[in-house]
Design an enzyme around this catalytic site. Structure first.
Site, PDB file in Angstrom:
ATOM      1  N   HIS B 149       0.828  -1.216   0.000  1.00 49.74           N
ATOM      2  CA  HIS B 149       0.000   0.000   0.000  1.00 49.74           C
ATOM      3  C   HIS B 149       0.863   1.268   0.000  1.00 49.74           C
ATOM      4  O   HIS B 149       0.623   2.198  -0.777  1.00 49.74           O
ATOM      5  CB  HIS B 149      -0.902  -0.060   1.236  1.00 49.74           C
ATOM      6  N   ASN B 244     -13.360   4.633   2.612  1.00 54.50           N
ATOM      7  CA  ASN B 244     -14.004   3.725   1.648  1.00 54.50           C
ATOM      8  C   ASN B 244     -15.249   3.085   2.246  1.00 54.50           C
ATOM      9  O   ASN B 244     -15.590   1.963   1.900  1.00 54.50           O
ATOM     10  CB  ASN B 244     -13.030   2.610   1.244  1.00 54.50           C
ATOM     11  N   SER B 318      -7.592   5.859  -0.853  1.00 61.62           N
ATOM     12  CA  SER B 318      -6.143   5.820  -0.613  1.00 61.62           C
ATOM     13  C   SER B 318      -5.351   6.117  -1.875  1.00 61.62           C
ATOM     14  O   SER B 318      -4.246   6.648  -1.805  1.00 61.62           O
ATOM     15  CB  SER B 318      -5.717   4.429  -0.136  1.00 61.62           C
TER      16      SER B 318
END
Lengths: 90, 374
Positions: B149, B244, B318
């Site tokens: 990530h 989200n 993100s």
């Protein structure tokens, strides 16, 4: 014994005596993790003794920390997480 | 307010013709889009209004059901103009208008971008020649990224325009990368690590702090109000993912979570390559600071990934956030604009999205300013 982490935010006008405040927080029972000088915040933990016939005063609740002069707020640490690497939405 | 499809389940035409519209009006719904022959209507209302209509129908023994209205698209309509990844550029870089920065060769040189995430794969070949500072704020773990990530987010904000293989995917390829690992290899972290990361970014005078992380918590967390304000005062802009937690296809628009819901922290939503709000992208919350400020590309975003795989496409607010952080670095690199002014510049140069609700996209799509606007 259980452990809890806190964020202590120091007032703008008291930032010049941050070290003094950190010392007072330590005497009030905070085990300091980090002094965040640029942010004017202190992270740390307290130990809470499981009450086995002990007095409630053994509880290191944040009241003594909040009472330290120059402290704006004492907040319990929150957790954050992101989805695992293979998740489509992260 | 949301739209619902209400269905009266009976073949009794007297009920469908008279009773059903009567029930709808008595509960304050419009009967304008009620079709008596079908016994179906489309109404706008709050969930509790629908629930009370439902119990009224039950009392009167008129079987009724309702579901959130779905939006359908004609199958032949998929050729609707949208962006797509090419061999040159990801759809996201095209959408934000990276071309105007490329024409002038303005790539964020001299700007320090802190990305607070799962760390960085410093061995990634696309970053071989870059200035990279890494630090870990996770006990017992080094600054390396074992998740992916963090590397992906750094790729979008600071990656190359012309990597050796595949399309350009980074917004500000000459910026200096400050990777603060505040989420562990398992993807979790706490205020203790995140605030330490912000403090470190301020010590290093990073003009931009990108945080693709959050908790689905409605309450503003006080430490970030102080941290966001003090960061802005020191000339650092914190840009965070809105969250989200929406499921728009199920009628749930979600809400901006912490820390993006703090007043001095910018909240970024996500759009897809048709510039429509992503299904998962959270909507503004009704308190000061809870607004979506900007939206950015966040669906099927191609960027750097760990190990042999090197690149991967994933989705999320993100992924939208580092697009905005990269644009902030480009603006700062040209004009040295910082802090509150940098925030204003980003908002001023947003492209309005007329088909989208400002509650979902804020000022609109974040874009790279055209040269004449600078």
């Amino acid at each position: 014994m259980s452990e809890k982490e806190w964020i202590v935010t120091v007032d703008d006008q008291d930032l010049h005596r941050l070290d003094e405040i950190v010392a007072e927080l330590e005497s009030a029972g905070l085990e300091v993790i980090r002094v965040l000088r640029s942010l004017g915040q202190v992270t740390g933990r307290t130990q809470t003794k499981d009450a086995v016939g002990g007095s409630a005063a053994e509880d290191s609740a944040p009241e003594p920390l909040a009472a330290v002069s120059g402290v704006v707020s004492v907040d319990a640490v929150q957790q954050y997480s992101i989805k695992p690497p293979d998740a489509e939405v992260q | 307010m949301a739209r619902y499809v209400v269905t009266f389940d009976t073949s009794d035409s007297a009920v469908l013709q008279d009773d059903a519209p009567g029930l709808l009006s008595s509960q304050g719904f419009s009967t304008e889009t009620y079709f008596p022959r079908l016994g179906i209507g489309v109404v706008e209302g709050e969930p509790d209004q629908l629930e009370s209509l439902s119990s009224r129908c039950r009392e009167q023994n008129r079987p009724m059901s309702y579901t959130p209205e779905l939006t359908y698209y004609a199958i032949t309509d998929t050729a609707e103009p949208g962006f797509e990844d090419t061999s040159e550029l990801t759809w996201g870089l095209q959408a934000i208008g990276i071309a105007s920065a490329q024409q002038l060769g303005q790539a964020g040189a001299g700007v320090r971008v802190a990305v607070l995430d799962t760390g960085f794969d410093a061995a990634h070949p696309d970053f071989a020649a870059r200035t990279i500072v890494t630090e870990s704020f996770i006990d017992g773990e080094g600054p390396d990224d074992a998740h992916g990530h963090g590397t992906h987010c750094i790729g979008t904000a600071c990656g190359p325009w012309q990597p050796e293989t595949g399309p350009g995917y980074g917004v500000a390829p000459e910026s200096e990368i400050y990777s603060g690992k505040v989420l562990g290899d398992d993807g979790t972290g706490s205020d203790t690590s995140i605030l330490a990361g912000i403090d470190w970014a301020l010590q290093n005078d990073c003009q931009v702090i990108s945080m693709s992380l959050g908790a689905d918590v409605r309450e503003v967390h006080p430490p970030y109000v102080a941290a966001g304000r003090r960061a802005l005062e020191s000339g650092s802009l914190i840009i965070a993912a809105a969250g989200n937690n929406a499921q728009r296809s199920e009628g749930d628009p979600g809400f901006v979570g912490a820390p993006a819901n703090s007043p001095h922290i910018m909240a970024v939503a996500a759009v897809d390559s048709q510039l429509r709000t992503a299904d998962f992208s959270a909507r503004s919350a009704p308190h000061d600071g809870g607004e979506i400020d900007l939206t950015a590309p966040g669906v099927d975003v191609y960027s750097a990934w760990l190990g042999e795989e090197r690149h991967r496409s994933i989705s999320g607010t993100s992924m939208a956030t580092p697009h905005v952080s990269g644009i902030a670095a480009l603006i700062c690199g040209v004009s040295e604009t910082r802090g509150e002014q940098l925030w204003q510049e980003l908002v001023t140069h947003a492209a309005a999205l007329e088909d989208e609700d400002p509650e979902d996209v804020g000022a609109g799509l974040a874009t790279v300013p055209e040269p004449q606007d600078r």
